[in-house]
Design a protein around this motif. Structure first.
Motif, short mmCIF file in Angstrom:
data_model
loop_
_atom_site.label_atom_id
_atom_site.label_comp_id
_atom_site.label_asym_id
_atom_site.label_seq_id
_atom_site.Cartn_x
_atom_site.Cartn_y
_atom_site.Cartn_z
N ILE A 176 32.71 34.49 33.52
CA ILE A 176 32.56 35.76 32.80
C ILE A 176 32.94 37.03 33.40
O ILE A 176 33.66 37.91 32.95
CB ILE A 176 31.08 35.88 32.16
CG1 ILE A 176 30.65 34.72 31.38
CG2 ILE A 176 30.97 37.23 31.60
CD1 ILE A 176 29.39 34.76 31.27
N ILE A 177 32.71 37.02 34.80
CA ILE A 177 33.32 38.17 35.68
C ILE A 177 34.69 38.25 35.94
O ILE A 177 35.39 39.20 35.65
CB ILE A 177 32.44 38.25 36.98
CG1 ILE A 177 30.96 38.24 36.84
CG2 ILE A 177 33.06 39.30 37.77
CD1 ILE A 177 29.94 37.96 38.13
N ARG A 178 35.21 36.76 35.98
CA ARG A 178 36.69 36.82 36.35
C ARG A 178 37.15 37.22 35.04
O ARG A 178 38.23 37.39 35.12
CB ARG A 178 37.00 35.19 36.90
CG ARG A 178 38.24 35.05 36.78
CD ARG A 178 38.51 33.50 37.39
NE ARG A 178 39.79 33.26 37.74
CZ ARG A 178 40.49 32.05 37.86
NH1 ARG A 178 39.65 30.97 37.90
NH2 ARG A 178 41.55 31.84 38.26
N ALA A 179 36.88 36.41 33.87
CA ALA A 179 37.55 36.93 32.56
C ALA A 179 37.62 38.45 32.37
O ALA A 179 38.59 38.95 31.91
CB ALA A 179 36.86 36.34 31.32
N GLY A 180 36.60 39.19 32.84
CA GLY A 180 36.72 40.47 32.49
C GLY A 180 37.46 41.30 33.55
O GLY A 180 38.20 42.48 33.11
#
Length: 240
Positions: A176-180
């Motif tokens: 989720i963080i990486r996608a952000g």
């Protein structure tokens, strides 16, 4: 909206939880990775720590192993191990996180056995118990609170660090963080914060739950001594 407001909106969107690749899917991946890593660390560290504690000759080795494993950056392992036969994905992530889990597991297992009252150990030997029987019937039961403390520390550390699994396609909440970060900062800032909150919240929840378990398996009279021993074990794993 500022990033914090975006994070609140993102977390309150049901689709971000239930869609494929959403929070619930990533949470399941995160937990499975973390559980596998901690269990692998237990399989390696507990037998070694208990045996070294039983023999009483492994204090230096415990400190050495703990220092070496702590000195290896987890991110470095996560980038090196996928280049081996483990390949990219969960196996490499589990092994890397297991290495990170070893120091508290090993130190507390060793400390737990060494903290056993020598008179109890001598009494067991006087009754004719062999060395292995003394370890299984006397030292191991009395070391359970220390094993629980090491398990608690290792689990929380692994859950917090498992967010890095996303760098090697290992899944978990870190995705989720990486996608952000893959979005424009104005659009993805809220998602980055939301992912960080989820990881931190899961680690805090694990800390609280395992603290209760640790307290339950620790007899009242042993709690002050166990806390002092844990501090000494923490000092040892930090580099003595």
């Amino acid at each position: 909206m500022n990033p914090i407001e975006q994070a609140v909106v993102w977390l309150n969107d049901p689709l971000n939880w239930t869609n494929p690749g959403g929070v619930l899917d990533r949470l399941g991946e995160h937990l499975s990775i973390s559980v596998a890593a901690v269990l692998l660390g237990c399989l390696v560290a507990w037998p070694l720590g208990l045996w070294l504690g039983h023999t009483g000759r492994g204090g230096g080795m415990v400190v050495l192993v703990s220092n070496v494993t702590l000195a290896i950056p987890t991110l470095a392992l996560l980038t090196i191990l996928p280049l081996t036969f483990l390949g990219f994905g969960r196996p490499a992530v589990v092994v890397a996180l297991a290495v990170f889990a070893v120091p508290p597991l090993l130190a507390n297992a060793y400390t737990g056995v060494r903290q056993v009252d020598p008179e109890a150990r001598d009494a067991a030997r006087g009754m004719g118990l062999s060395g292995g029987q003394v370890l299984r019937r006397v030292e191991l039961p009395l070391a359970v609170p220390y094993l629980a403390a090491g398990f608690r520390t290792a689990t929380v550390q692994v859950i917090a660090t498992a967010a890095l699994a996303s760098f090697v396609d290992g899944g978990g909440l870190g995705q989720i963080i990486r996608a952000g970060f893959g979005l424009d900062i104005a659009a993805g800032g809220g998602q980055i914060i939301a992912g960080g909150v989820l990881v931190a919240g899961l680690a805090i929840l694990a800390e609280l739950l395992l603290a209760v378990v640790e307290r339950q398996v620790t007899p009242g009279p042993l709690r002050p001594a166990r806390r002092r021993a844990n501090r000494r074990a923490a000092d040892a794993t930090a580099g003595g």
